[in-house]
Every structure is written in structure tokens, then in C-alpha cells.
Design an enzyme around this catalytic site. Structure first.
Site, PDB file in Angstrom:
ATOM      1  N   LYS A  53       0.842  -1.200   0.000  1.00  0.00           N
ATOM      2  CA  LYS A  53       0.000   0.000   0.000  1.00  0.00           C
ATOM      3  C   LYS A  53       0.880   1.254   0.000  1.00  0.00           C
ATOM      4  O   LYS A  53       0.608   2.211  -0.712  1.00  0.00           O
ATOM      5  CB  LYS A  53      -0.942  -0.012   1.226  1.00  0.00           C
ATOM      6  CG  LYS A  53      -2.070  -1.016   1.071  1.00  0.00           C
ATOM      7  CD  LYS A  53      -2.816  -1.309   2.366  1.00  0.00           C
ATOM      8  CE  LYS A  53      -3.799  -2.468   2.133  1.00  0.00           C
ATOM      9  NZ  LYS A  53      -4.428  -2.971   3.349  1.00  0.00           N
ATOM     10  N   GLN A  97      -4.866  -1.867   9.541  1.00  0.00           N
ATOM     11  CA  GLN A  97      -4.677  -3.176   8.896  1.00  0.00           C
ATOM     12  C   GLN A  97      -5.236  -4.286   9.791  1.00  0.00           C
ATOM     13  O   GLN A  97      -4.896  -4.377  10.973  1.00  0.00           O
ATOM     14  CB  GLN A  97      -3.171  -3.383   8.631  1.00  0.00           C
ATOM     15  CG  GLN A  97      -2.844  -4.641   7.856  1.00  0.00           C
ATOM     16  CD  GLN A  97      -3.388  -4.623   6.428  1.00  0.00           C
ATOM     17  OE1 GLN A  97      -3.290  -3.637   5.718  1.00  0.00           O
ATOM     18  NE2 GLN A  97      -3.986  -5.731   6.022  1.00  0.00           N
ATOM     19  N   ASP A 120     -11.190   2.224   3.878  1.00  0.00           N
ATOM     20  CA  ASP A 120     -11.538   0.805   3.678  1.00  0.00           C
ATOM     21  C   ASP A 120     -13.050   0.637   3.481  1.00  0.00           C
ATOM     22  O   ASP A 120     -13.513  -0.427   3.079  1.00  0.00           O
ATOM     23  CB  ASP A 120     -11.121  -0.021   4.913  1.00  0.00           C
ATOM     24  CG  ASP A 120      -9.903  -0.896   4.630  1.00  0.00           C
ATOM     25  OD1 ASP A 120      -9.571  -1.089   3.445  1.00  0.00           O
ATOM     26  OD2 ASP A 120      -9.299  -1.392   5.609  1.00  0.00           O
TER      27      ASP A 120
END
Ligand code: NAP
Length: 281
Positions: A53, A97, A120
Site C-alpha cells: 500500500k 490493517q 476501507d
């Protein structure tokens, strides 16, 4: 003969256009889009995802910051860190994460992120907006799937879409997105009776199960678009949930694994970061 959907090169095209949008944003709006990723603990797979990322952000000119916290981090410490990032106007996107260590409640953490920074698309408010068909930050993998269909010029409206898998991160959101685009949607799962009789009616079949090569050509309607979300390891090699070699000649279009849905997920994360930086309109 099926057409293989090259997710890797489609994602590259998208990243190129994101790069242009980023530089325009910097020049004309004086905004430096930025993403902060929080990594708690040292899960090796998570470390790789976070590095990927970061690399993708750097490539398109998005500021990337990784906050690494120890495996022993308490829930409160993580909540405090998120609160600071929520208040920091120079941070546009926040991503925690997953998975998190067991002492931390994932739902509580996701709910603590400012929904306008939730790149997200997992915050309950963003999930609710998706459910209601309203504009929101949407989960990246399902977004990537819709983009692939659009990229090949596939008309979603009026088609039968079947999704195998009902997870909150893939199956359910992609079902809602396909519904929003006027497909007729069915979700099947482990309790579904006679899955094949349903998947054989699918013009669009999305497979998000997490079992290597579980879908063979007997599941497929001739000419269907088959989107394989699965990432599995078999005999030391990456493979999807679809038996690619068996299905490819029967499907009209098919995504490979790797180089299919995976690269789209990161491209959509970059796009969500830009959307967050612009402010959702
Ligand atoms: P998950 O949370 O484990 O959900 C799997 C779903 O598949 C569940 O709904 C389960 O049904 C269903 N299922 C399992 N075995 C089945 C079977 N034999 N027949 C029918 N349905 C079955 O998985 P996920 O997070 O959605 O991920 C799915 C796969 O996609 C994994 O391989 C994951 O690594 C991959 N993935 C890839 C990306 C990407 O960027 N490419 C992103 C996310 C996930 P029940 O609900 O009844 O248990």
C-alpha cells in the site's frame, strides 16, 4: 474462447489517472492527499500488504505514513492514536490493517475511525450508506470488481448476478453494488442447497470463498463473466477459488489469479484516499 480480464494492466491505467488527479489536486487545490496506515503487531502477511500500500501511494504521489504499534498495544492506545489522526486535518485517509491482536475489538476500532477518512469503507456509517444506495466510501475489493465489469464494457443492468460468499468485506458489499446497478442478485453460501443449479443461471458469477479451485466448469453458464476473488496457495503457487484452466473456455470473460481482482483492490484504495481528500460530494 473466453477473454481474460487483465486486472493488473487495468489497475495500472487507473493508477496513472490517479497520479494525474493527485498532481492537479496539489497544484490547483493546494491539497496533499495523505493516507495513514496503522499496523499493530508483526503478522507477516499484514506487513507485506502494508508495504504494498505504501509503495502504491508513493508511486502516485499520495503522502503515505505507516504507524507501527506493538503486538501488545492496548485497545485504548489504539483508540487514542485513531482519535489523533481523526483530528489531524493533514490526514485524509486512515486504514487499520486487519486482523488485530486478540485483546483489541475490531468492530470498536473500525467504528472509532472518522467515517469521512475510512478509506476501507468498513465503518458502520459507510456500510449503512452503501445499504441505502447513498454515496459513501465503499470497500475496495467490491469497488474493484465493479470497475473491472465497467472496463470491459459489460452492461450490468438486468443481468443475473450470483455471488458465492457472504462476507462483510466482499460478498455482501459486492451484492449491494450490483443491485444498485440493477442486476438481479443472489448470494449463495455454505447453507445453500444445490449451489450449482443457481450459479448455472449466472450471467455474472463472483466467487469469494477462500477455497482453492472449488468452482469448475460445471458451475458456469456458457459465456458468463467469472470474477475470482479468492487468493489461495496450492502446491506453493497462488491460485483462485475458480479452476481457471477448466473454466476459461466456457466463460465469456474470466479474471485470473494473480493479476485479476487483487491489483484492483489497491487501486481503489488510492481512489478512496483521493475521494476522502476531496471531501465526499
Ligand atoms: P470469508 O470471510 O472467509 O467468507 C467466505 C464465504 O464463503 C463465507 O460466506 C462462506 O459461507 C462461503 N463459503 C465457504 N465455503 C463455501 C462453500 N464450500 N460453498 C459455498 N460457500 C462457501 O472470506 P472473504 O474475506 O470474503 O474472502 C474470500 C476470499 O477472497 C479469500 O481467499 C480471500 O483471501 C480473498 N480476498 C481477496 C481480496 C483481493 O483483493 N483479491 C480481498 C479480500 C479477500 P458461510 O458464510 O456460510 O460460512
Amino acid at each position: 474462447m473466453s477473454n481474460i480480464i487483465d486486472g493488473k494492466s487495468i489497475a495500472e491505467e487507473i493508477r496513472t489517472s490517479i497520479k494525474e488527479r493527485v498532481s492537479k489536486m496539489k497544484e490547483t487545490m493546494n491539497i496533499n492527499p495523505s493516507l495513514t496506515v496503522i499496523l499493530v503487531g508483526d503478522n507477516p502477511a499484514s506487513q507485506v500488504y502494508v508495504r504494498n500500500k505504501e509503495r502504491a501511494c508513493i508511486e502516485v504521489g499520495i503522502d503515505s505514513n505507516i504507524i507501527r504499534m506493538s503486538e501488545k498495544t492496548s485497545e485504548q492506545e489504539l483508540l487514542d492514536t485513531i482519535q489523533k489522526l481523526n483530528e489531524d486535518r493533514s490526514v485524509h485517509g486512515i486504514l487499520v490493517q486487519l486482523p488485530l491482536p486478540e485483546q483489541i475489538n475490531e468492530d470498536k476500532i473500525i467504528a472509532a475511525i472518522d467515517p469521512n477518512k475510512d478509506v476501507d469503507g468498513f465503518h458502520p456509517i459507510n456500510r449503512g450508506k452503501l445499504f441505502a444506495g447513498e454515496k459513501s466510501l465503499e470497500p475496495c475489493t467490491p469497488m474493484g470488481i465493479i470497475r473491472l465489469l465497467d472496463h470491459i464494457g459489460y452492461e450490468i443492468e438486468g443481468k443475473n448476478a450470483v455471488i458465492i460468499g457472504r462476507s462483510n468485506i466482499v460478498g455482501k458489499p459486492v451484492a449491494l453494488m450490483l443491485l444498485k446497478r440493477n442486476a438481479t442478485v443472489t448470494i449463495v453460501h455454505t447453507r445453500t442447497k444445490d449451489i450449482k443449479s443457481i450459479t448455472q443461471t449466472a450471467d455474472i458469477l463472483v466467487v469469494a470463498v477462500g477455497r482453492a479451485k472449488i468452482v469448475d466448469s460445471s458451475y458456469i453458464k456458457e459465456g458468463a463473466v467469472v470474477i475470482d476473488v479468492g487468493i489461495n496457495r496450492l502446491d506453493g503457487k497462488l491460485c483462485g477459488d475458480v479452476d481457471f484452466d477448466d473454466v476459461k473456455d466456457k466463460a465469456g470473460y474470466i479474471t485470473p489469479v494473480p493479476r485479476g481482482v487483487g491489483p484492483m483492490t489497491i487501486a481503489m484504495l488510492l481512489e478512496n484516499t483521493l475521494t476522502a481528500a476531496e471531501g465526499i460530494k
